[in-house]
Design a protein around this motif. Structure first.
Motif, mmCIF file in Angstrom:
data_model
loop_
_atom_site.group_PDB
_atom_site.id
_atom_site.type_symbol
_atom_site.label_atom_id
_atom_site.label_comp_id
_atom_site.label_asym_id
_atom_site.label_seq_id
_atom_site.Cartn_x
_atom_site.Cartn_y
_atom_site.Cartn_z
ATOM 1 N N GLN A 49 -21.152 -8.774 21.188
ATOM 2 C CA GLN A 49 -20.799 -8.880 19.761
ATOM 3 C C GLN A 49 -20.887 -7.507 19.087
ATOM 4 O O GLN A 49 -20.060 -7.145 18.259
ATOM 5 C CB GLN A 49 -21.752 -9.865 19.099
ATOM 6 N N HIS A 50 -21.896 -6.748 19.503
ATOM 7 C CA HIS A 50 -22.078 -5.409 18.955
ATOM 8 C C HIS A 50 -20.907 -4.498 19.371
ATOM 9 O O HIS A 50 -20.324 -3.788 18.555
ATOM 10 C CB HIS A 50 -23.416 -4.872 19.457
ATOM 11 N N ALA A 51 -20.552 -4.574 20.677
ATOM 12 C CA ALA A 51 -19.432 -3.754 21.177
ATOM 13 C C ALA A 51 -18.132 -4.133 20.461
ATOM 14 O O ALA A 51 -17.382 -3.259 19.994
ATOM 15 C CB ALA A 51 -19.278 -3.963 22.688
ATOM 16 N N HIS A 52 -17.878 -5.426 20.339
ATOM 17 C CA HIS A 52 -16.650 -5.876 19.663
ATOM 18 C C HIS A 52 -16.622 -5.354 18.223
ATOM 19 O O HIS A 52 -15.569 -4.972 17.709
ATOM 20 C CB HIS A 52 -16.569 -7.407 19.609
ATOM 21 N N SER A 53 -17.787 -5.342 17.570
ATOM 22 C CA SER A 53 -17.846 -4.888 16.163
ATOM 23 C C SER A 53 -17.424 -3.425 16.061
ATOM 24 O O SER A 53 -16.740 -3.024 15.122
ATOM 25 C CB SER A 53 -19.263 -5.027 15.606
ATOM 26 N N GLU A 54 -17.876 -2.634 17.036
ATOM 27 C CA GLU A 54 -17.514 -1.206 16.999
ATOM 28 C C GLU A 54 -15.998 -1.048 17.166
ATOM 29 O O GLU A 54 -15.376 -0.243 16.477
ATOM 30 C CB GLU A 54 -18.236 -0.441 18.114
ATOM 31 N N ILE A 55 -15.426 -1.813 18.071
ATOM 32 C CA ILE A 55 -13.990 -1.657 18.356
ATOM 33 C C ILE A 55 -13.143 -2.228 17.214
ATOM 34 O O ILE A 55 -12.208 -1.583 16.731
ATOM 35 C CB ILE A 55 -13.632 -2.316 19.723
ATOM 36 N N ILE A 56 -13.494 -3.412 16.737
ATOM 37 C CA ILE A 56 -12.748 -3.980 15.600
ATOM 38 C C ILE A 56 -13.009 -3.124 14.356
ATOM 39 O O ILE A 56 -12.123 -2.942 13.511
ATOM 40 C CB ILE A 56 -13.170 -5.449 15.343
ATOM 41 N N GLY A 57 -14.211 -2.564 14.288
ATOM 42 C CA GLY A 57 -14.587 -1.733 13.121
ATOM 43 C C GLY A 57 -13.754 -0.464 13.005
ATOM 44 O O GLY A 57 -13.784 0.216 11.969
ATOM 45 N N MET A 58 -12.995 -0.119 14.048
ATOM 46 C CA MET A 58 -12.118 1.058 13.949
ATOM 47 C C MET A 58 -10.909 0.754 13.046
ATOM 48 O O MET A 58 -10.280 1.660 12.518
ATOM 49 C CB MET A 58 -11.599 1.443 15.339
ATOM 50 N N GLN A 59 -10.566 -0.522 12.907
ATOM 51 C CA GLN A 59 -9.325 -0.870 12.192
ATOM 52 C C GLN A 59 -9.340 -0.582 10.684
ATOM 53 O O GLN A 59 -8.408 0.055 10.191
ATOM 54 C CB GLN A 59 -8.966 -2.334 12.428
ATOM 55 N N PRO A 60 -10.359 -1.053 9.949
ATOM 56 C CA PRO A 60 -10.292 -0.854 8.494
ATOM 57 C C PRO A 60 -10.215 0.620 8.100
ATOM 58 O O PRO A 60 -9.538 0.979 7.124
ATOM 59 C CB PRO A 60 -11.583 -1.488 7.971
ATOM 60 N N GLU A 61 -10.897 1.490 8.860
ATOM 61 C CA GLU A 61 -10.858 2.916 8.510
ATOM 62 C C GLU A 61 -9.692 3.629 9.173
ATOM 63 O O GLU A 61 -9.079 4.520 8.580
ATOM 64 C CB GLU A 61 -12.170 3.573 8.893
ATOM 65 N N GLY A 62 -9.360 3.193 10.394
ATOM 66 C CA GLY A 62 -8.227 3.791 11.101
ATOM 67 C C GLY A 62 -6.959 3.680 10.250
ATOM 68 O O GLY A 62 -6.088 4.573 10.258
ATOM 69 N N ASN A 63 -6.913 2.625 9.488
ATOM 70 C CA ASN A 63 -5.823 2.372 8.556
ATOM 71 C C ASN A 63 -5.563 3.542 7.591
ATOM 72 O O ASN A 63 -4.458 3.689 7.074
ATOM 73 C CB ASN A 63 -6.262 1.099 7.771
ATOM 74 N N TRP A 64 -6.593 4.395 7.374
ATOM 75 C CA TRP A 64 -6.448 5.471 6.386
ATOM 76 C C TRP A 64 -6.284 6.859 6.995
ATOM 77 O O TRP A 64 -6.127 7.843 6.265
ATOM 78 C CB TRP A 64 -7.658 5.449 5.420
ATOM 79 N N ILE A 65 -6.286 6.962 8.324
ATOM 80 C CA ILE A 65 -6.230 8.307 8.941
ATOM 81 C C ILE A 65 -4.960 9.044 8.516
ATOM 82 O O ILE A 65 -5.000 10.209 8.122
ATOM 83 C CB ILE A 65 -6.338 8.224 10.480
#
Ligand code: BYC
Length: 339
Positions: A49-65
């Motif tokens: 669950q922790h690993a998935h959070s890190e990977i999914i967590g890239m999306q909301p910020e990756g959206n602004w790169i």
């Protein structure tokens, strides 16, 4: 260190006793040590669950790169999002030492059979949210994860040490971004306050349900997987964040937030737990989008995984062929023949 799994001089009750002693002594359980099946399952659940959070967590910020306001902000955000990919990889590796495979875990995530942190089901509406996520979301992550450096399972605890160092940079870059905006125009200050208002409650929910409604806490504490309860860490985060908000010049959207002299802590209102459970069960504003994006990336990457596997199989076959003497070929060396 407890007894190795393959040591059959021990029966299960002795192995259990040694495991209990290791936990009691706050020593580490290592992958090849014997461990109760339920301990292994709980760890796989939490680490995955922790690993998935890190990977999914890239999306909301990756959206602004691609929309960063300056080259400097872009470089910082790129580095942060890359760090999160790295955190996911260390954590999947830790889960693999428990016998799970990364493929199997990712497939469970995509099928909705494993969770990721509720926080990443909220949208990022402006670049300000990059700052707020750094300050509050990474701040909450640090609060939760620093104690995990001393968790009872060795590979998980060791992965957390590096992750926490990087999270600390993430938190600082977020706070610095918000501080820069607070020194700007009135409109920028309003953007910061609006973003903080949206993220405050979801950040408090990251710590999980209240202790009296947290089915896993008691056993995970007894096993030394968790070293603090959800409510203890949530309180620590509130106490830590209030002075930071004051220094920044923003407020938190909670009328009940007040210093309690007697407790030596801030009191705060109850988060909306109905909202939390709805988000956890898949009904948050972005759940569908996040999982669909993850599935697309997984499907698009299938050919890379297949090619890597085929290459590894070819290499292994070539190595095996090199080692197998061809029929009729003399295997003794000239020196051996001379003896
Ligand atoms: N969201 O009995 P409980 C990051 C689930 S990444 C969703 O208290 P436990 C970052 C829980 O899984 C941050 N689900 O559980 C990345 C359980 O359901 P199951 C991620 C949640 O495990 C990129 C049920 O509710 N951090 O920082 O004892 C950019 C009952 O809960 C949540 C970690 O994963 C939630 N918030 O305690 C920026 C830290 N909370 O599994 C930042 C490691 C609870 O039984 N994990 N649930 O079906 C932990 O410390 C613990 O797993 C938790 C929950 C404190 C989260």
């Amino acid at each position: 260190m407890t007894t190795q799994v393959n040591d059959n001089r021990y029966d299960e009750s002795q192995l259990q006793a040694q495991f209990d002693q290791t936990i009691e002594a706050k020593d580490r359980i290592e992958p090849r040590d014997w461990m109760p099946e339920a301990y292994r399952k709980t760890l796989i659940r939490q680490v995955a669950q922790h690993a998935h959070s890190e990977i999914i967590g890239m999306q909301p910020e990756g959206n602004w790169i691609s929309r960063a306001p300056s080259l400097r902000r872009k470089a910082i955000l790129l580095a942060k999002v890359q760090d999160e990919a790295g955190h996911g990889l260390y954590l999947y590796s830790a889960a693999e030492t428990l016998g799970a495979t990364r493929n199997e875990l990712t497939e469970k995530l995509i099928a909705g059979r494993q969770k990721y942190s509720s926080i990443f089901n909220y949208p990022t509406l402006s670049y300000t949210d990059v700052g707020t996520i750094g300050w509050l979301v990474d701040g909450a992550a640090i609060c939760n994860q620093v104690p995990l450096c001393r968790t009872s399972f060795g590979p998980y605890g060791r992965a957390m040490i590096r992750i926490c160092k990087e999270e600390s940079f993430h938190q600082r870059q977020g706070y610095e971004l918000l501080m820069t905006m607070m020194r700007g125009t009135e409109a920028q200050r309003e953007m910061v306050q609006e973003s903080v208002n949206r993220f405050w409650w979801p950040a408090l929910m990251m710590f999980g349900p209240p202790d009296d409604n947290s089915p896993n806490t008691e056993q995970s504490m007894a096993w030394g997987i968790k070293t603090h309860t959800n409510d203890e860490l949530r309180q620590k985060f509130v106490d830590m964040s209030v002075p930071q908000a004051e220094a920044l010049g923003v407020t938190f959207p909670d009328e009940g937030l007040k210093w309690n002299e007697e407790r030596g802590h801030y009191d705060f209102s109850t988060p909306n737990w109905d909202e939390f459970w709805a988000v956890v069960k898949g009904d948050g504003p972005c759940n569908e989008q996040r999982l669909a994006h993850r599935k697309r990336a997984w499907d698009d990457g299938a050919w890379v995984r297949e090619a890597a596997l085929a290459f590894a199989e070819n290499q292994a076959a070539e190595a095996a062929a090199d080692e197998t003497p061809a029929a009729g070929v003399e295997t003794t060396t000239p020196e051996e023949s001379a003896k």
